[in-house]
Design a protein around this motif. Structure first.
Motif, mmCIF file in Angstrom:
data_model
loop_
_atom_site.group_PDB
_atom_site.id
_atom_site.type_symbol
_atom_site.label_atom_id
_atom_site.label_comp_id
_atom_site.label_asym_id
_atom_site.label_seq_id
_atom_site.Cartn_x
_atom_site.Cartn_y
_atom_site.Cartn_z
ATOM 1 N N ALA A 274 -4.111 3.081 -13.744
ATOM 2 C CA ALA A 274 -5.010 2.599 -12.682
ATOM 3 C C ALA A 274 -5.074 1.079 -12.705
ATOM 4 O O ALA A 274 -4.966 0.415 -11.663
ATOM 5 C CB ALA A 274 -6.399 3.191 -12.852
ATOM 6 N N ARG A 275 -5.231 0.518 -13.907
ATOM 7 C CA ARG A 275 -5.274 -0.945 -14.032
ATOM 8 C C ARG A 275 -3.955 -1.568 -13.573
ATOM 9 O O ARG A 275 -3.949 -2.594 -12.878
ATOM 10 C CB ARG A 275 -5.574 -1.332 -15.479
ATOM 11 N N GLU A 276 -2.837 -0.947 -13.943
ATOM 12 C CA GLU A 276 -1.515 -1.455 -13.532
ATOM 13 C C GLU A 276 -1.394 -1.495 -12.004
ATOM 14 O O GLU A 276 -0.895 -2.469 -11.427
ATOM 15 C CB GLU A 276 -0.412 -0.568 -14.114
ATOM 16 N N ILE A 277 -1.866 -0.432 -11.346
ATOM 17 C CA ILE A 277 -1.760 -0.367 -9.881
ATOM 18 C C ILE A 277 -2.678 -1.397 -9.232
ATOM 19 O O ILE A 277 -2.285 -2.087 -8.285
ATOM 20 C CB ILE A 277 -2.075 1.052 -9.363
ATOM 21 N N PHE A 278 -3.916 -1.512 -9.725
ATOM 22 C CA PHE A 278 -4.831 -2.512 -9.154
ATOM 23 C C PHE A 278 -4.273 -3.924 -9.339
ATOM 24 O O PHE A 278 -4.386 -4.768 -8.436
ATOM 25 C CB PHE A 278 -6.211 -2.406 -9.789
ATOM 26 N N ASN A 279 -3.663 -4.199 -10.478
ATOM 27 C CA ASN A 279 -3.062 -5.523 -10.701
ATOM 28 C C ASN A 279 -1.881 -5.764 -9.758
ATOM 29 O O ASN A 279 -1.661 -6.893 -9.295
ATOM 30 C CB ASN A 279 -2.608 -5.674 -12.158
ATOM 31 N N PHE A 280 -1.136 -4.705 -9.447
ATOM 32 C CA PHE A 280 -0.053 -4.817 -8.450
ATOM 33 C C PHE A 280 -0.638 -5.211 -7.091
ATOM 34 O O PHE A 280 -0.081 -6.075 -6.381
ATOM 35 C CB PHE A 280 0.699 -3.493 -8.338
ATOM 36 N N ILE A 281 -1.763 -4.589 -6.735
ATOM 37 C CA ILE A 281 -2.420 -4.912 -5.462
ATOM 38 C C ILE A 281 -2.870 -6.371 -5.458
ATOM 39 O O ILE A 281 -2.686 -7.097 -4.469
ATOM 40 C CB ILE A 281 -3.610 -3.969 -5.220
ATOM 41 N N ILE A 282 -3.440 -6.818 -6.565
ATOM 42 C CA ILE A 282 -3.891 -8.213 -6.680
ATOM 43 C C ILE A 282 -2.716 -9.172 -6.494
ATOM 44 O O ILE A 282 -2.815 -10.182 -5.779
ATOM 45 C CB ILE A 282 -4.574 -8.449 -8.045
ATOM 46 N N ASP A 283 -1.583 -8.858 -7.118
ATOM 47 C CA ASP A 283 -0.403 -9.732 -7.047
ATOM 48 C C ASP A 283 0.291 -9.677 -5.688
ATOM 49 O O ASP A 283 0.955 -10.636 -5.283
ATOM 50 C CB ASP A 283 0.607 -9.350 -8.135
ATOM 51 N N THR A 284 0.137 -8.576 -4.978
ATOM 52 C CA THR A 284 0.922 -8.344 -3.763
ATOM 53 C C THR A 284 0.169 -8.666 -2.482
ATOM 54 O O THR A 284 0.750 -9.205 -1.534
ATOM 55 C CB THR A 284 1.382 -6.867 -3.707
ATOM 56 N N SER A 285 -1.109 -8.343 -2.456
ATOM 57 C CA SER A 285 -1.864 -8.439 -1.204
ATOM 58 C C SER A 285 -2.060 -9.888 -0.769
ATOM 59 O O SER A 285 -2.278 -10.790 -1.587
ATOM 60 C CB SER A 285 -3.223 -7.762 -1.361
ATOM 61 N N GLN A 286 -2.009 -10.084 0.545
ATOM 62 C CA GLN A 286 -2.316 -11.384 1.138
ATOM 63 C C GLN A 286 -3.730 -11.399 1.721
ATOM 64 O O GLN A 286 -4.166 -12.406 2.276
ATOM 65 C CB GLN A 286 -1.304 -11.688 2.265
#
Length: 591
Positions: A274-286
């Motif tokens: 879950a943390r890995e996915i949320f961090n992906f969102i943080i890194d990816t989202s504009q």
């Protein structure tokens, strides 16, 4: 006289309208001769009604009057061009031990599809009604070949499922979804009957292989979505994340689907992925709002996994985010979460109140101000400043009448009154909330009302109920060990009072929060053994089953408890989940 005539017409109309029910009632009771007479009367009034026709045929067959059934069908075929009657004639021969003649008429019925492809609908329905699934498949396949506009993938999938032909069934459902992507939710719902949480289940393996093979032959986002869905059913969120990333690369519109996977993983305590996915969102989202929400969800995981030693690290994370995104109306949820953390985890209640009072000065909508006041009230309850808390809750009720947040504020008024021992006022508020538009609030209100009502008369001083309310407050204050000790006092000193079952249950929940599963198990067992007729029996069965299944590795014991809920507590809120868990433990592939 005129009124008598009208009355007679009304009575005859009522009697006529009751005839189908009367005929069906006779049929269900096995009184086939009486049923036949009634169906024949109905048929005489409506000679083309297919329901009455089929009932007459079926009733003759129940009476083993095969010649009469044949004669009836033949006369119908002379009058009506409906090839499905050929199936009925064939089935009549089958019942009369003439399989060759039956086969002849089945083939004749299928051949009628060559004349007009639309004949397939009645013919296939008749085949299916008589469990002649092979013939139904042949009929559907023939019609699809004759008219490419027909898509019988879903009908064929259902038949293949009944036949146990999983490979053909999966292919048909996938084809149906590919031909019309809008139906993918319906397809998932249908597939859910054949897929389990067990990744080693034969159906799960077969479905995965089919999807992977099709993806190699012809990549399609829909296949990725189905594969992601499969992995989610198996709670393999890492693999689901891989599929969702592949979808996002090809359609980078938004990150909502990926966020959903992260939230499901978090809810199932799969915190690492879950943390890995949320961090992906943080890194990816504009999008700032999406980033902020992901940051907040990471902090929620940190809190869930934290011990007191790293609370200050979490506090710094909150403060860094507030510096980055600002104290604005757009970060209101983060501000409330920060204040809650200060009060409930760091015991910095005054700092939390000061912070929220500053937030109230922002240009906010009424509903947003109410959210802050709701948290301020909770912090004041935490400090046991009940009267001050009631002021905030009452303001919300006055300013936002009949809204969900107003109903929540009323519930918190009742809860605060209950905590301080004013059971009469609490009960009066809870009575109003029984009709709440929010089912969750209504259920919580009913539970608390029953607790008060069932225990307030046992002791004129209401000693045990006051002790229980105090234990409940300690639990709200995150002082679980103190709450457990106070509940022990109730169990020792008020053994004959009805509140004992509630005390055992509350204590078991606190034991679970402390991961003391053996102690929780012991409490649930006492409830099941001694309070079988009480309102907590289904709760105890379900939670004990979960402990056996998830923590003690005793699936057979868990299965027996889930079964108790299924057969003895069909109205329980746990019924649906208990049935699902029972079937999974039993190894069912099909519901």
């Amino acid at each position: 006289m005129r009124y008598l005539l009208i009355l007679c017409l009304l009575v005859s109309g009522i009697l006529y309208s009751q005839n189908p029910t009367l005929a069906d009632d006779y049929f269900e009771k096995g009184e086939y001769k009486k049923a036949l007479i009634e169906y024949q009367k109905l048929h005489a009034e409506s000679t083309s009604n297919i329901t009455y026709i089929n009932k007459i045929i079926s009733t003759h067959q129940q009476l083993e009057q095969y010649d009469e059934a044949e004669g009836f069908i033949v006369k119908l075929m002379e009058r009506i061009n409906y090839p499905a009657f050929l199936v009925e004639l064939g089935y009549n021969y089958q019942l009369n031990n003439n399989p060759d003649k039956a086969s002849e008429y089945y083939q004749l019925a299928i051949s009628k599809i060559d004349e007009k492809a639309s004949h397939v609908f009645g013919i296939s329905r008749s085949f299916q009604n008589h469990a002649l699934l092979d013939q139904a498949v042949i009929a559907f396949e023939k019609a699809a070949n004759l008219n490419p506009n027909y898509n019988f993938s879903v009908q064929l999938a259902q038949i293949y499922g009944e036949q146990g032909n999983m490979e053909k069934m999966f292919h048909s459902y996938i084809n149906f979804a590919e031909s019309n992507p809008r139906v993918i939710r319906d397809v998932k719902r249908a597939l859910n009957d054949f897929i389990t949480e067990d990744s080693s289940n034969e159906n799960n393996i077969l479905f995965r292989k089919i999807l992977l093979k099709k993806m190699q032959e012809e990549p399609n986002i829909l296949l990725n979505e189905l594969l992601s869905w499969l992995f989610i059913q198996q709670k393999d969120y890492k693999k689901a994340f891989t599929q969702e990333k592949a979808i996002y690369k090809r359609q980078p519109e938004n990150l909502n689907r990926i966020e959903e996977v992260a939230l499901m993983a978090s809810n199932d305590n799969e915190n690492e992925i879950a943390r890995e996915i949320f961090n992906f969102i943080i890194d990816t989202s504009q999008d700032a709002e999406t980033k902020l929400e992901a940051h907040k969800n990471v902090i929620d995981i940190d809190i869930k996994e934290s011990s007191k030693t790293n609370y200050n690290t979490i506090k710094l994370k909150f403060e860094d985010l507030l510096k980055e995104f600002g104290n604005t109306p757009e970060t209101l949820e983060l501000q409330i979460a920060y204040a809650h953390f200060l009060a409930f985890y760091l015991n910095e209640t005054q700092d939390a109140i000061n912070f929220l009072e500053t937030s109230l000065e922002l240009p906010l909508a009424s509903i947003e101000k109410a959210q802050i006041k709701l948290e301020l009230g909770d912090i004041l309850v935490l400090q046991e400043q009940f009267n001050k808390a009631l002021i905030y809750y009452t303001q919300i009720q006055r300013n936002l009448k009949n809204s969900t947040i107003s109903q929540m504020a009323r519930f918190k008024v009742a809860k605060a009154s209950y905590y301080k021992g004013d059971f009469k006022w609490a009960e009066s508020q809870l009575k109003i909330l029984k009709a709440s538009t929010s089912q969750l609030i209504a259920n919580d209100a009913l539970d608390l009302k029953l607790l008060i009502t069932d225990n307030k008369y046992e002791d004129s001083l209401q000693t045990a109920l006051k002790l229980y309310a105090k234990a409940d407050l300690l639990s709200f204050q995150n002082r679980n060990q103190e709450a457990i000790s106070l509940l022990d006092k109730i169990l020792d000193e008020h053994k004959t009072e009805p509140i004992v079952a509630q005390a055992l249950y509350k204590q078991a929940q606190l034991f679970e929060m402390n991961s003391e599963f053996e102690k929780a198990k012991a409490n649930y067992e006492v409830i099941i053994e001694n309070y079988r007729e009480g309102i907590l029996i289904d709760d105890a069965n379900f939670h004990l089953a979960e402990i056996y299944e998830k923590y003690l590795n005793l699936p057979e014991k868990a299965k027996a408890l889930y079964e108790q809920i299924i057969f003895n507590h069909a109205d329980s809120i746990y019924f649906v989940e208990a049935r699902k868990r029972f079937r999974a433990l039993r190894g069912d592939a099909i519901n």
